[in-house]
Design an enzyme around this catalytic site. Structure first.
Site, PDB file in Angstrom:
ATOM      1  N   LYS A  50       0.752  -1.184  -0.005  1.00  0.00           N
ATOM      2  CA  LYS A  50      -0.063  -0.066   0.038  1.00  0.00           C
ATOM      3  C   LYS A  50       0.893   1.213   0.063  1.00  0.00           C
ATOM      4  CE  LYS A  50      -3.778  -2.318   2.064  1.00  0.00           C
ATOM      5  NZ  LYS A  50      -4.766  -2.889   3.274  1.00  0.00           N
ATOM      6  N   GLN A  94      -4.731  -0.905   9.393  1.00  0.00           N
ATOM      7  CA  GLN A  94      -4.636  -2.214   8.809  1.00  0.00           C
ATOM      8  C   GLN A  94      -5.042  -3.188  10.063  1.00  0.00           C
ATOM      9  OE1 GLN A  94      -3.821  -3.432   5.963  1.00  0.00           O
ATOM     10  NE2 GLN A  94      -3.920  -5.368   6.276  1.00  0.00           N
ATOM     11  N   ASP A 117     -11.184   2.517   3.810  1.00  0.00           N
ATOM     12  CA  ASP A 117     -11.475   1.443   4.003  1.00  0.00           C
ATOM     13  C   ASP A 117     -12.897   1.283   3.736  1.00  0.00           C
ATOM     14  OD1 ASP A 117      -9.668  -0.850   3.967  1.00  0.00           O
ATOM     15  OD2 ASP A 117      -9.189  -0.299   6.071  1.00  0.00           O
TER      16      ASP A 117
END
Ligand code: GUN
Length: 305
Positions: A50, A94, A117
């Site tokens: 990422k 994460q 997200d």
């Protein structure tokens, strides 16, 4: 019938090129902050990818790596700082977080406008009401694969296997928004094969290696495999992979201790499906591309563009 392999790479590359071209035209640099807590090895690989992609596309990247014993309050303080930081347009924490941390509490603390997200209840609610929202990256990537491969969604019978907040539920919502007739199956579904074998589009997201067998798949169906599982047993590998594929798989097990398989048995899917996403090389590559697209979208929305 020959199966059509839906490779993720050209589609992910196309999306990243589109994002990069748009970023180059902006008068500011969109910024993405990725927060990682602890030493989960898979998370380390995902976060690395990422961060690297964010920079490659010309965006600003901030990587915050905290020790496993960091308290929930300390993580909340980091999220609060990022919510207020003007150079940050997207925040991604994460998952999984260490066991002592309340994941929900952390995700709900993220400013919904920076929630790339799409896990905040505000974005989940907006998606379910068909309003413009930041949408979870993996299911959004599945829609891109279908659309950019010319696979019609409207009016189709779509079956989603799995009901997680990260993939199954948002996947069902997105397919519904595209006017599919959507069924969600899960561990308590009776006679699973009788339901999944009605699917013209079957999305597997349950996290069990090779769980979807030939009997679950309608002849000619489009099968999207979201699973990423490790297989280290060579006899299990022989059940999953074709003779052509085996040498490469055995070499991977020899070298790294495992090979990757999705939630679908690829050998059996090849004999039934009309189109199929490989693992690795399928949906997984889209997740990062869609994160980049979400970061650009959040940056533009936040600045009223
Ligand atoms: N861990 C596994 N998948 C994901 C994801 O899509 N987002 C985050 N934040 N963590 C993950």
């Amino acid at each position: 019938m020959t199966v059509r392999l839906l490779s993720g790479k050209p589609i992910a590359d196309e999306i990243k090129a589109e994002v990069s071209a748009e970023v180059a035209k902006l008068e500011f640099r969109p910024g993405l902050a990725v927060v990682r807590v602890g030493e989960d090895p898979a998370s380390s690989v995902y976060v690395g990818s990422k961060v690297k992609t964010t920079e490659e596309l010309g965006m600003y990247s901030e990587h915050i790596h905290l020790p496993a014993e960091t308290s929930g309050e300390e993580i909340l303080a980091v999220v609060k700082r990022l919510n207020e930081a003007d150079e940050i347009d997207g925040i991604l924490v994460q998952l999984p977080l260490p066991g002592h941390v309340n994941e929900r509490e952390i995700l709900e603390a993220i400013d919904p406008a920076k929630d790339v997200d799409g896990f905040h209840p505000m974005n989940v609610g907006r998606l379910s009401q068909g309003q413009d929202a930041l949408v979870p990256c993996t299911p959004a990537g599945v829609i891109e694969i279908l659309k950019r491969s010319g696979i019609e969604i409207a009016g189709k019978n779509a079956v989603v296997l799995g009901r997680s907040n990260i993939v199954g539920k948002p996947m069902a919502m997105l397919l519904l928004q595209e006017n599919a007739t959507v069924t969600i199956c899960h561990s308590r579904t009776r006679d699973l094969a009788s339901v999944t074998s009605q699917a013209e589009i079957l999305v597997a997201a349950i996290g069990r290696a090779g769980f979807v067998r030939g009997e679950h798949i309608a002849e000619g169906a489009t099968v999207i495999d979201v699973g990423i599982n490790n297989v280290s047993d060579t006899s299990q590998a022989a059940e999953l992979f074709s003779e052509d594929d085996m040498p490469k798989r055995l070499a991977a097990i020899e070298k790294r201790g495992f090979t990757l398989v999705g939630d679908v048995n690829p050998k059996e899917a090849m004999g039934r499906a009309g189109a199929f996403t490989p693992v690795p090389g399928g949906v997984g590559l889209l997740t990062v591309a869609m994160l980049m697209k979400n970061t650009l979208k959040a940056a533009k929305l936040r600045r009223g563009i």
